[in-house]
Design a protein around this motif. Sequence first.
Motif, PDB file in Angstrom:
ATOM      1  N   ILE A 290       0.665  -1.208  -0.114  1.00  0.00           N
ATOM      2  CA  ILE A 290      -0.243  -0.053  -0.074  1.00  0.00           C
ATOM      3  C   ILE A 290       0.871   1.286  -0.036  1.00  0.00           C
ATOM      4  N   ASP A 291       1.962   1.170   0.688  1.00  0.00           N
ATOM      5  CA  ASP A 291       2.994   2.426   0.869  1.00  0.00           C
ATOM      6  C   ASP A 291       3.498   2.872  -0.482  1.00  0.00           C
ATOM      7  N   SER A 292       4.084   1.722  -1.280  1.00  0.00           N
ATOM      8  CA  SER A 292       4.706   2.107  -2.425  1.00  0.00           C
ATOM      9  C   SER A 292       3.714   2.377  -3.628  1.00  0.00           C
ATOM     10  N   GLU A 293       2.624   1.485  -3.793  1.00  0.00           N
ATOM     11  CA  GLU A 293       1.754   1.491  -4.799  1.00  0.00           C
ATOM     12  C   GLU A 293       0.593   2.970  -4.520  1.00  0.00           C
ATOM     13  N   ASP A 298       7.796   5.934   1.885  1.00  0.00           N
ATOM     14  CA  ASP A 298       8.416   6.455   3.129  1.00  0.00           C
ATOM     15  C   ASP A 298       8.501   5.291   4.113  1.00  0.00           C
ATOM     16  N   GLY A 299       7.915   4.131   3.674  1.00  0.00           N
ATOM     17  CA  GLY A 299       8.048   3.027   4.698  1.00  0.00           C
ATOM     18  C   GLY A 299       7.051   3.065   5.520  1.00  0.00           C
ATOM     19  N   LEU A 300       6.049   3.933   5.638  1.00  0.00           N
ATOM     20  CA  LEU A 300       5.030   3.874   6.400  1.00  0.00           C
ATOM     21  C   LEU A 300       3.544   3.961   5.847  1.00  0.00           C
ATOM     22  N   ASN A 302       0.104   5.104   5.517  1.00  0.00           N
ATOM     23  CA  ASN A 302      -0.508   6.369   6.228  1.00  0.00           C
ATOM     24  C   ASN A 302      -2.046   5.961   5.924  1.00  0.00           C
ATOM     25  N   GLU A 303      -2.852   6.622   6.910  1.00  0.00           N
ATOM     26  CA  GLU A 303      -4.221   6.442   6.899  1.00  0.00           C
ATOM     27  C   GLU A 303      -4.714   7.028   5.227  1.00  0.00           C
ATOM     28  N   PRO A 304      -4.368   8.063   4.723  1.00  0.00           N
ATOM     29  CA  PRO A 304      -4.659   8.529   3.552  1.00  0.00           C
ATOM     30  C   PRO A 304      -4.284   7.309   2.289  1.00  0.00           C
ATOM     31  N   GLU A 305      -3.102   6.853   2.311  1.00  0.00           N
ATOM     32  CA  GLU A 305      -2.920   5.891   1.464  1.00  0.00           C
ATOM     33  C   GLU A 305      -3.779   4.622   1.271  1.00  0.00           C
ATOM     34  N   ILE A 306      -4.181   4.188   2.476  1.00  0.00           N
ATOM     35  CA  ILE A 306      -5.103   3.156   2.957  1.00  0.00           C
ATOM     36  C   ILE A 306      -6.527   3.644   2.174  1.00  0.00           C
ATOM     37  N   ASP A 307      -6.866   4.769   2.371  1.00  0.00           N
ATOM     38  CA  ASP A 307      -8.229   5.348   1.616  1.00  0.00           C
ATOM     39  C   ASP A 307      -7.930   5.331   0.116  1.00  0.00           C
ATOM     40  N   LEU A 308      -6.787   5.604  -0.392  1.00  0.00           N
ATOM     41  CA  LEU A 308      -6.781   5.821  -1.682  1.00  0.00           C
ATOM     42  C   LEU A 308      -6.848   3.986  -2.394  1.00  0.00           C
ATOM     43  N   TRP A 309      -6.090   3.401  -1.637  1.00  0.00           N
ATOM     44  CA  TRP A 309      -6.373   1.897  -1.992  1.00  0.00           C
ATOM     45  C   TRP A 309      -7.699   1.723  -2.189  1.00  0.00           C
ATOM     46  N   PHE A 476      -2.996  -7.112  12.906  1.00  0.00           N
ATOM     47  CA  PHE A 476      -2.017  -7.964  13.247  1.00  0.00           C
ATOM     48  C   PHE A 476      -1.073  -8.739  12.404  1.00  0.00           C
ATOM     49  N   ASP A 477      -1.977  -9.492  11.237  1.00  0.00           N
ATOM     50  CA  ASP A 477      -1.333 -10.397  10.665  1.00  0.00           C
ATOM     51  C   ASP A 477      -0.554  -9.930   9.386  1.00  0.00           C
ATOM     52  N   ARG A 478      -0.571  -8.459   9.015  1.00  0.00           N
ATOM     53  CA  ARG A 478       0.127  -8.231   7.821  1.00  0.00           C
ATOM     54  C   ARG A 478       1.658  -8.673   8.133  1.00  0.00           C
ATOM     55  N   THR A 479       2.253  -8.626   9.336  1.00  0.00           N
ATOM     56  CA  THR A 479       3.519  -8.809   9.620  1.00  0.00           C
ATOM     57  C   THR A 479       3.774 -10.315   9.425  1.00  0.00           C
ATOM     58  N   ASP A 480       4.845 -10.591   8.692  1.00  0.00           N
ATOM     59  CA  ASP A 480       5.414 -12.023   8.743  1.00  0.00           C
ATOM     60  C   ASP A 480       6.612 -12.062   9.978  1.00  0.00           C
ATOM     61  N   LEU A 481       6.274 -12.447  10.972  1.00  0.00           N
ATOM     62  CA  LEU A 481       7.114 -12.667  12.168  1.00  0.00           C
ATOM     63  C   LEU A 481       8.483 -13.144  11.952  1.00  0.00           C
ATOM     64  N   SER A 482       8.648 -14.012  10.942  1.00  0.00           N
ATOM     65  CA  SER A 482       9.834 -14.761  10.672  1.00  0.00           C
ATOM     66  C   SER A 482      10.771 -13.877   9.965  1.00  0.00           C
ATOM     67  N   GLN A 483      10.189 -12.681   9.276  1.00  0.00           N
ATOM     68  CA  GLN A 483      10.909 -11.649   8.777  1.00  0.00           C
ATOM     69  C   GLN A 483      10.760 -10.248   9.662  1.00  0.00           C
ATOM     70  N   GLY A 484       9.756 -10.002  10.171  1.00  0.00           N
ATOM     71  CA  GLY A 484       9.732  -8.786  11.122  1.00  0.00           C
ATOM     72  C   GLY A 484       9.132  -7.813  10.155  1.00  0.00           C
ATOM     73  N   PHE A 485       8.951  -6.589  11.146  1.00  0.00           N
ATOM     74  CA  PHE A 485       8.101  -5.466  10.452  1.00  0.00           C
ATOM     75  C   PHE A 485       8.860  -4.931   9.317  1.00  0.00           C
ATOM     76  N   ASN A 486       8.235  -4.191   8.288  1.00  0.00           N
ATOM     77  CA  ASN A 486       8.884  -3.670   7.285  1.00  0.00           C
ATOM     78  C   ASN A 486       7.614  -2.896   6.682  1.00  0.00           C
ATOM     79  N   ALA A 487       8.165  -2.134   5.291  1.00  0.00           N
ATOM     80  CA  ALA A 487       7.182  -1.403   4.607  1.00  0.00           C
ATOM     81  C   ALA A 487       5.771  -1.875   4.231  1.00  0.00           C
ATOM     82  N   LEU A 488       5.653  -3.166   4.488  1.00  0.00           N
ATOM     83  CA  LEU A 488       4.387  -3.645   3.986  1.00  0.00           C
ATOM     84  C   LEU A 488       3.490  -3.723   5.081  1.00  0.00           C
ATOM     85  N   SER A 489       4.204  -3.601   6.400  1.00  0.00           N
ATOM     86  CA  SER A 489       3.056  -3.797   7.687  1.00  0.00           C
ATOM     87  C   SER A 489       3.264  -2.502   8.795  1.00  0.00           C
ATOM     88  N   ILE A 490       4.230  -1.685   8.485  1.00  0.00           N
ATOM     89  CA  ILE A 490       4.402  -0.748   9.455  1.00  0.00           C
ATOM     90  C   ILE A 490       3.500   0.407   9.410  1.00  0.00           C
TER      91      ILE A 490
END
Length: 836
Positions: A290-293, A298-300, A302-309, A476-490
């Motif tokens: 969601i952040d890049s598309e 910026d790696g986060l 944001n709520e406006p990005e979720i709204d646009l998606w 909770f579940d967007r994060t793959d805990l075996s990889q940790g948090f990243n731009a896909l989940s923070i």
Amino acid sequence: MERFCVTILASAIAMYSASLAAQETASDEDVVELDTFVAEEEVNDDLGILQSEPVDSVFGFGKTILETPRSVSSISSEFLDQFNAKGINDIVNFVPGTFTTSFFGVAGSLDIRGTAAENYFRGVKRLNNEGNFPTPIGASDRIDVIRGPMSPISGPSKVGGALNFIPKSARASTGQYMEDSTGEISYETGSWDRNIMKAELGGPAKFLGDDAGYYLYGEINNSDSYYKNDFTEQTLLQASFNKDLSAKTRIEFGGMYQDWRGHENGGWNRVTQDLIDNGTYITGIPATNIDSEFGNGDGLINEPEIDLWETTLAGLVSTGEPFTPGTVSCFTGLVPFCFNGNFEPLDPSMITQDLVDGLGIGLDPATVGTTKLSGNEVLISKLDEYDTEASTFYFDIIHDFDNGWSITNKLFYDAQEYTNVDSYGFTKIADAWVIEDQLIFAKTFEFNNWTSALQLSPSIRYTDAFYALDFGHEIFDRTDLSQGFNALSIQQVPSRLPPGAESWSDYWNSEYTQYGLAAMVDMNFFENLNVLLGGRWDYVDAEGENGDGDGPIILRTFDPDGEHSASNSDDGFTYTASVSYTIAEKFTPYITRAEQQTIVSGSAGDLDTENIKNKTFLGESELDEFGLKMSLLDGRLYMAGAYYEQQRIAFSSQNPVSNQAVESEGYELEFRYVPFDDLALIGTYSNQETRVTTPGGVTFSYIGAADMPQVDPSAVYGGIIGGNIVVGEKPLRGGIPEVTWSLSASYKLMQNVKTNLSVTYVDEVESSVLGGITLPDYYLVNGSVVYDSEKFRFGVFLNNILDEDYYRGNFPSLYGNNAVLPELPFNWSAEIAYKF
């Protein structure tokens, strides 16, 4: 607030006048009147397990626990030291009826008899602590665990129970000051870079010619954690002072300051029974970045990005045919709300694979797999934070009149301020404080064959609470805990945004004043029969606002009125009635009936504006308890058993977060035995059933993958589905086991050396009100060896000696099958102390 200040001023003037009168009439002879104190001199009970000292926590009449017609257990500081109890969750190992589910890993308060309990400090209620910071226990001289509501004198309380913390003081329960100064400096280390320094100093003093005393305690904790990205930084300071103004008048004052930094801990996400049983974790990353598309990269998120998606998704509901009766429809987004037909509640088994695929919230199929997950890989990122400051102060004036009356004025202040950020999309901030003044008149009347002790207490309590939180996209579940948090989940959160850019789910400001009038009478007939009656009337005047009016805050609330304010008032009556009868000075059966009117407040003592508007901020609760207490073998054996039925009635303000209506019933057994001076034993057994009362058989909950076995979990793990779920009118609460028992022993191995062992069994339990995931039963075994001499103490403590894998349900009434907290594996600590 003006009325509150006037009341305090009037109370202070009355007490000061009483003090002057006492100084004018007191004799020159130095007389100290001691409270009643019963001790079994032939028993060497240095851990204080036999419950023989007077305890004022429940009713305030100086009764021992044996004499108190309620279920109460007291734990001394010496006992806490021997068994290395460091937090309130450790109390579960020694007190029946207590078991706490995880409130995101922060041990703020206990669950007692299946419902949230409250914390009291010297008999006065603190602000709510629903995981706002770890409640400290190391600075306590004693902790009293009360099952069932507190005394009406202390104010209407939650029906489940309370913890009352008695701080270390230079004035003992007998009324005497310490004879000499004493102090201690200690250092503790252990697993995961445990690093704790403590110091305490107390003793007698003379001030302006009269007796005085002081006790100071300080603690600094700078420790890492078993869990990745977690740590604890804490400074704890506590002081208590006692001063005789005359032979009849004294003051007691002090306070506690706590500065804590740590994290919430959501534990494991993507929970399946296979994960619990075998540690097998489903891996994979969300299909949509969601952040890049849809944002700035910026790696986060944001709520406006979720709204646009969300504008790219196909229609209002996944079927494309909204509100079709008899079918399941879902609003689209990261947090789809699903329902059956025209917003009817649903059974999760009705949700189909095609429907979930249409939501577009799943993982990228090319990345899905499995791995073994360690217990330390949890929902904490390096960007998370939890900063809390909490302060408590008290000032008491006590005066004894020549005619037998006594008067006590208790002035109490408590405050907390915190900021919490979690990268999976949750934040909360609070700034709350409360001030209370209690005036207690007491006297004992003696007649031919009976005595009657009376207490009368007017009181006033003012609360000012600000509490805001954002949970609109708590995933909770967007994060793959075996990889940790990243731009896909923070996710970005509003507490980190500049003013004007903030968007909150709720933004509550509330203030309310509680006026109370209470009375208690304790009547003893023929030295065997005791009747205890108490009543209280409360009037509460409240006002609140959700939002900031014309301010810059954006409110995305589920409140049907949006941003609005309200004011209202209500009143209620609380009572307790107990009858007990002592047989042969050994057996005391009792029966208790109590009804409460409790203020339904939130995480920081705040009031929901809708509850103010609808006049539903007072909730009823009821307790029936039947018990038997025994003192046998010349006072060496204390035994107690109780059967209880209780219910918390709050249908009109039902909230799965903090204000659920529940019904509990069960029985508890406890024994404390000192067979000979070198051995002490404690045993507990609890059998309880706690059910959520859900009018219409429906509750709101988020739905975990375990609730939808017909759906591929990876199709859901990029978001979270919620809905009004059919659960029946009285489902089990979840996370609270039916059976627990414990056995603890302390044995003097040789001069100055004690060995200690505790074993706790916890039954298997479903983690959620919806069922679906079963947490296995387990045995928790802890042991220690402590050398304690006049000058030195050295202890080695081993925890979870069997290295059991065990879990706590995380927020069972809302997220039970979406997150589970794996508990600590085997760990150790060592402490060395120098006493002077």
